[in-house]
Design an enzyme around this catalytic site. Structure first.
Site, PDB file in Angstrom:
ATOM      1  N   ASP A  14     -10.128   6.810   4.976  1.00 19.60           N
ATOM      2  CA  ASP A  14      -8.710   6.466   5.109  1.00 19.60           C
ATOM      3  C   ASP A  14      -8.650   4.943   4.969  1.00 19.60           C
ATOM      4  OD1 ASP A  14      -5.958   6.390   6.136  1.00 19.60           O
ATOM      5  OD2 ASP A  14      -6.882   5.664   7.985  1.00 19.60           O
ATOM      6  N   ASP A  16      -5.397   2.570   6.029  1.00 20.83           N
ATOM      7  CA  ASP A  16      -4.665   1.859   7.080  1.00 20.83           C
ATOM      8  C   ASP A  16      -5.116   2.289   8.471  1.00 20.83           C
ATOM      9  OD1 ASP A  16      -2.036   2.111   4.808  1.00 20.83           O
ATOM     10  OD2 ASP A  16      -2.911   0.219   5.474  1.00 20.83           O
TER      11      ASP A  16
HETATM   12  C1  XBP Z   1      -0.811   4.870   6.508  1.00 16.97           C
HETATM   13  C2  XBP Z   1       0.570   5.127   6.070  1.00 16.97           C
HETATM   14  C3  XBP Z   1       1.185   4.252   5.009  1.00 16.97           C
HETATM   15  C4  XBP Z   1       1.330   2.818   5.526  1.00 16.97           C
HETATM   16  C5  XBP Z   1       2.364   2.059   4.738  1.00 16.97           C
HETATM   17  O1  XBP Z   1      -1.661   5.190   5.427  1.00 16.97           O
HETATM   18  O2  XBP Z   1       1.190   6.063   6.560  1.00 16.97           O
HETATM   19  O3  XBP Z   1       2.465   4.790   4.723  1.00 16.97           O
HETATM   20  O4  XBP Z   1       1.814   2.876   6.880  1.00 16.97           O
HETATM   21  O5  XBP Z   1       2.003   2.059   3.363  1.00 16.97           O
HETATM   22  P1  XBP Z   1      -3.206   5.680   5.705  1.00 16.97           P
HETATM   23  P2  XBP Z   1       3.135   2.382   2.276  1.00 16.97           P
HETATM   24  O6  XBP Z   1      -3.247   7.125   5.221  1.00 16.97           O
HETATM   25  O7  XBP Z   1      -4.045   4.745   4.877  1.00 16.97           O
HETATM   26  O8  XBP Z   1      -3.493   5.563   7.201  1.00 16.97           O
HETATM   27  O9  XBP Z   1       4.372   1.599   2.683  1.00 16.97           O
HETATM   28  O10 XBP Z   1       2.554   1.939   0.963  1.00 16.97           O
HETATM   29  O11 XBP Z   1       3.327   3.869   2.371  1.00 16.97           O
HETATM   30 MG    MG Z   2      -4.728   5.530   8.733  1.00 11.78          MG
END
Ligand code: XBP
Ligand code: MG
Length: 267
Positions: A14, A16
């Site tokens: 993953d 974020d």
């Molecule tokens: C986390 C998310 C993303 C980010 C924002 O992604 O839910 O939507 O919060 O990015 P991950 P965008 O699966 O990497 O934890 O605004 O580009 O959606």
């Molecule tokens: Mg994440």
């Protein structure tokens, strides 16, 4: 070099919260800057953003905010999918600018584990809800432009119709890797991501963040405060159902490495 021992064939990361702690001081700041630049009086403080994180995807998050937090129904109705796409594009440019300024560091142990996996011939993939350019910009900033090729698959953003906690992005990553979930390990930071990975039958390691530390992470193989470094020991958190098995597999280790991954998959 082909790695000896262990069944692990690929790590699926993953982004974020896992590669980097991006939400509070990265994405949230970028959303607020886009709102300000657009002349909107919206402000997502850390508490509200923590609640909005339940919605995967920045465009979906804005839509949810409009439907549930705008007092004026006429204002909410003005936020069409096209208007949201435009606002989100502005947010993404603010977010990549933050990344380019080097303001979002990798989490402990991430670089070490990626380099260890590459040296051992363990394949790498990404499965993220975030916009693809956010992934490539983060990787390029920390590992150089060529590093995006280290990840055979970068499954991200709108590549799938349903975002996490739906498992679609992990099914896509597995399909493109040509691997079965039993031969892989997902690394996540949140209950939503864990649900997505488990929905694709992937064994999953969770490294929590300030937003996810108290979430129910029952199905995780192990829950850690971070991946650790030899001189920065991780802490195994009692947040999953098999905590005793996790502690036995950790066996006094200070950091998450391929040997610990193999012990978790073998246990
Ligand atoms: C986390 C998310 C993303 C980010 C924002 O992604 O839910 O939507 O919060 O990015 P991950 P965008 O699966 O990497 O934890 O605004 O580009 O959606
Ligand atoms: Mg994440």
């Amino acid at each position: 070099m082909t790695r000896v021992g262990g069944s692990l064939k690929a790590l699926i990361f993953d982004v974020d919260g896992t590669l980097a702690d991006t939400e509070r001081d990265g994405h949230r700041v970028a959303f607020n800057r886009a709102f300000q630049e657009s002349g909107l009086d919206w402000h997502w403080d850390t508490e509200l953003y923590g609640r909005l994180l339940a919605v995967g995807g920045g465009k979906e998050r804005i839509g949810y905010f409009c439907r549930h937090f705008l007092a004026d129904p006429a204002e909410a109705a003005r936020w069409t999918p096209e208007a949201i796409r435009e606002l989100h594009g502005l947010k993404t440019s603010h977010y990549t600018a933050l990344l380019d300024q080097g303001l979002i560091p990798l989490r402990p142990g991430v670089e070490r584990l990626i380099r260890e996996a590459r040296a051992a011939g363990v394949r790498l993939a990404i499965a993220s809800t975030t916009t693809p350019v956010n992934v490539t910009t983060l990787l390029a900033r920390h590992f150089g432009e060529a590093s995006t090729a280290w990840f055979e698959v970068i499954a991200a953003g709108d590549a799938v119709p349903a975002k996490k906690p739906a498992p679609d992005i992990y099914f896509l990553a597995l399909e493109r890797l040509g691997l079965v979930p039993e031969d892989c390990l997902a690394l996540e930071d949140s209950q939503s991501g864990l649900r997505a990975a488990r929905g694709a039958a992937l064994p999953t390691v969770v490294t929590v963040t300030g937003y996810t530390r108290w979430q129910d992470l029952g199905p995780a193989e192990i829950v850690l405060d971070h991946l650790g470094e030899p001189d920065l020991p991780f802490q195994v958190l009692p947040s999953n159902a098999d905590y005793k098995r996790s502690m036995e597999a950790a066996d006094g280790a200070t950091h998450f490495d391929l040997a610990l991954a193999d012990r978790l998959l073998a246990a």
